[in-house]
Design a protein around this motif. Sequence first.
Motif, mmCIF file in Angstrom:
data_model
loop_
_atom_site.group_PDB
_atom_site.id
_atom_site.type_symbol
_atom_site.label_atom_id
_atom_site.label_comp_id
_atom_site.label_asym_id
_atom_site.label_seq_id
_atom_site.Cartn_x
_atom_site.Cartn_y
_atom_site.Cartn_z
ATOM 1 N N GLN A 97 26.229 -3.441 6.278
ATOM 2 C CA GLN A 97 26.348 -1.938 5.233
ATOM 3 C C GLN A 97 27.886 -2.958 5.113
ATOM 4 O OE1 GLN A 97 25.740 1.492 4.693
ATOM 5 N NE2 GLN A 97 23.497 0.679 5.655
ATOM 6 N N LYS A 98 28.946 -3.421 4.939
ATOM 7 C CA LYS A 98 29.713 -4.044 4.646
ATOM 8 C C LYS A 98 29.360 -4.956 3.677
ATOM 9 C CE LYS A 98 32.813 -2.597 8.457
ATOM 10 N NZ LYS A 98 33.501 -3.247 9.389
ATOM 11 N N LEU A 99 28.098 -5.922 4.287
ATOM 12 C CA LEU A 99 28.153 -6.506 2.963
ATOM 13 C C LEU A 99 27.735 -6.226 1.413
ATOM 14 C CD1 LEU A 99 25.013 -9.082 4.397
ATOM 15 C CD2 LEU A 99 27.377 -9.958 3.278
ATOM 16 N N LEU A 100 27.318 -5.047 1.337
ATOM 17 C CA LEU A 100 26.713 -4.271 -0.423
ATOM 18 C C LEU A 100 28.511 -3.943 -0.582
ATOM 19 C CD1 LEU A 100 23.452 -1.935 1.708
ATOM 20 C CD2 LEU A 100 23.446 -4.218 0.060
ATOM 21 N N VAL A 101 28.993 -4.114 0.462
ATOM 22 C CA VAL A 101 30.674 -3.166 -0.138
ATOM 23 C C VAL A 101 31.580 -4.327 -0.892
ATOM 24 C CG1 VAL A 101 30.571 -0.684 0.133
ATOM 25 C CG2 VAL A 101 31.670 -2.222 1.953
ATOM 26 N N ILE A 170 30.308 8.188 1.739
ATOM 27 C CA ILE A 170 29.165 9.520 1.348
ATOM 28 C C ILE A 170 27.907 8.923 0.588
ATOM 29 C CG2 ILE A 170 30.322 11.680 1.363
ATOM 30 C CD1 ILE A 170 30.372 12.097 -1.431
ATOM 31 N N GLY A 171 26.878 8.904 1.514
ATOM 32 C CA GLY A 171 25.856 9.155 0.940
ATOM 33 C C GLY A 171 25.227 7.413 1.942
ATOM 34 N N LYS A 172 23.946 7.581 1.706
ATOM 35 C CA LYS A 172 23.211 6.940 3.048
ATOM 36 C C LYS A 172 22.745 5.556 1.990
ATOM 37 C CE LYS A 172 20.527 10.408 3.925
ATOM 38 N NZ LYS A 172 19.391 10.865 5.051
ATOM 39 N N LEU A 173 21.946 5.594 1.046
ATOM 40 C CA LEU A 173 21.413 4.363 0.151
ATOM 41 C C LEU A 173 22.413 3.870 -0.374
ATOM 42 C CD1 LEU A 173 18.896 3.738 -0.555
ATOM 43 C CD2 LEU A 173 18.410 5.154 -2.696
ATOM 44 N N ASN A 174 23.181 5.187 -1.083
ATOM 45 C CA ASN A 174 24.441 4.116 -1.590
ATOM 46 C C ASN A 174 26.096 4.999 -1.462
ATOM 47 O OD1 ASN A 174 26.071 2.589 -3.929
ATOM 48 N ND2 ASN A 174 24.770 4.505 -6.078
ATOM 49 N N PRO A 175 25.812 4.203 -0.364
ATOM 50 C CA PRO A 175 27.266 4.614 0.240
ATOM 51 C C PRO A 175 29.058 4.485 -0.808
ATOM 52 C CG PRO A 175 26.279 2.823 1.550
ATOM 53 C CD PRO A 175 25.715 2.746 0.041
ATOM 54 N N ARG A 176 29.631 5.838 -1.169
ATOM 55 C CA ARG A 176 30.439 5.649 -1.971
ATOM 56 C C ARG A 176 31.764 5.785 -1.581
ATOM 57 N NH1 ARG A 176 29.665 7.101 -7.174
ATOM 58 N NH2 ARG A 176 27.925 5.176 -8.230
ATOM 59 N N VAL A 204 23.255 13.206 1.995
ATOM 60 C CA VAL A 204 22.469 12.807 1.331
ATOM 61 C C VAL A 204 22.319 11.322 0.603
ATOM 62 C CG1 VAL A 204 22.748 14.899 -0.652
ATOM 63 C CG2 VAL A 204 24.294 13.094 -0.782
ATOM 64 N N ASP A 205 21.258 11.128 -0.371
ATOM 65 C CA ASP A 205 21.210 9.517 -0.507
ATOM 66 C C ASP A 205 22.273 8.918 -1.296
ATOM 67 O OD1 ASP A 205 18.514 9.648 1.166
ATOM 68 O OD2 ASP A 205 17.153 9.696 -0.561
ATOM 69 N N GLU A 206 23.013 9.906 -1.972
ATOM 70 C CA GLU A 206 23.274 9.049 -2.604
ATOM 71 C C GLU A 206 24.954 10.022 -3.716
ATOM 72 O OE1 GLU A 206 22.754 7.005 -6.478
ATOM 73 O OE2 GLU A 206 20.308 7.506 -6.719
ATOM 74 N N MET A 250 37.255 9.516 -5.790
ATOM 75 C CA MET A 250 36.471 9.130 -5.884
ATOM 76 C C MET A 250 35.782 7.834 -6.493
ATOM 77 S SD MET A 250 31.827 10.628 -5.845
ATOM 78 C CE MET A 250 30.802 9.574 -5.765
ATOM 79 N N GLU A 251 35.864 6.776 -5.107
ATOM 80 C CA GLU A 251 35.505 5.514 -6.036
ATOM 81 C C GLU A 251 34.388 5.950 -7.118
ATOM 82 O OE1 GLU A 251 35.778 1.551 -6.597
ATOM 83 O OE2 GLU A 251 36.745 2.431 -5.227
ATOM 84 N N ASN A 252 34.774 5.114 -8.462
ATOM 85 C CA ASN A 252 33.778 5.164 -9.205
ATOM 86 C C ASN A 252 34.215 6.734 -10.368
ATOM 87 O OD1 ASN A 252 33.141 1.525 -9.342
ATOM 88 N ND2 ASN A 252 30.841 2.915 -8.112
#
Length: 497
Positions: A97-101, A170-176, A204-206, A250-252
């Motif tokens: 998870q942390k690699l993805l951010v 929030i978001g399981k597939l694409n965390p924000r 939710v996923d994202e 929120m991020e982005n």
Amino acid sequence: MKTRNKKKLPMKVDDLESFLKEKFEKNPDLVFSKYEQQNGKKVGVCFIGYQVDTDKVEEFLLQPLLSMEEKWTNKEIINRTPLNNVQTSHSLEEVLQKLLVGEVFIYVEGEKEVLSYLLLNKEKRSLEKAETESLVLGPKIGFTESIVTNMNIVRWRIKSTDLVLEDYTIGKLNPRDIRLIYLKSIANEEDVNTMRQRIKELDVDEVEDSAVLSQYLADSQSNIFPSFQSTELPDRFTYAITKGKVGILMENSPTGIIAPANLFSFIESTEDLYMNWYAGTFLRLLRFIAMFFTVIVTPLYVAIITYQYSIVPTQLLISIGQSRAAVPFPPLIEALILEFLIELLREAGARLPTKVGQTMGIVGGIVIGQAAVAAGLTSNILIIVVAMSALASYTSPSYLLGTTIRIIRFPLILLAGLFGLIGIMFGLCFLIIHLLRLTSLGRSYLIPLYPLQLQDFNKVFYRTPFKFEYKRAKSYLPRSLYRFSKKDAGQKRDIDE
């Protein structure tokens, strides 16, 4: 899942490399470097290349690591690394998870924890003037897509130790990342807890943007009116926070969410505060009148011309009759055609580039209007009515409310064409009943009008001099009701000669 269950910390560096490359087999940007000391102990450094600042990785992590002569341990690496944002992970799920951010990992073979450092290389735009919400007076900068930048703006505007920024993902597939923001000495605890609970229960996923998040967190999904305010203006955001409301960044996303909200808060503008109280009151009342005007004027025209033309003065009725003499359609169809053309022009102007869009709106409106009259598709008077209605809708500071009013106008026109003034009254009664049933974060959408809170009218319908603004709006039940002492505000502070 089987792979995750088999591989656990501590483990060999080679096994960790195999595990990560298996998970990121379609990602060529995964960087996994292995280093070995003379005693045979290995360490692995891993990150996703485009997400991190490689210069900082080299200077602050690799150089201190490779210069260590003593045996590698997590404790020694933390002491020798000139960074204080180190975090530890105890499972491979956390590592993924942390690699993805955008975090950089250091794993020493045999250790039960993985060290990680946040060295992001984010691309972000600089602070610019807000596009969707314009002000003549007051700050012009708007939020950006960077949540760090936006939090810095909020901190810069509210220099208080009471300011709380709670961190959630929030978001399981694409965390924000999101931040729940409020003043702990002012915000109502029930509002904070309600928003906190809704965020935690969101599964939710994202979530693509804060505008989407506000729909997930809304009290009702069938509400045609916006439940929460969305703004890209930091001054509007922080002003709401100091009133006792709750905010979300929120991020982005370049917009912040403000809750709870009522119908009248979408017509308010912080610009009302930046001018004298009588000018602020005039503009606020003008917006209220404009909102009612844009909803009612076209349906009223259709109803009167179709059924209740006897209430029109004779001279005006003659002008209307002459104007409509060549029009082959009944007033209902005529109004729907013209309203549809106006909506097409409005949407086209919004989607085209700025300069082209402005030209499209002005030239297109003039050309199409004149052509429609010349072709006998509509009358001059209806063009004036529809143009005034469209102009009045632009006075709303909120794009969301303006869009809602545009939608409401069409069923009212249909009711007016079918049933006349009775149809309009039926539609308005249905609209009022709908508004009475709406809530925002559990609070009435028509407060302070319903339930009646007379002491808060000066916060909504008009403005008073600042010396009388010693109370916050009681409608939202803030912890601290008084902004300053009423007695001190009434004292004269001139220097005696």
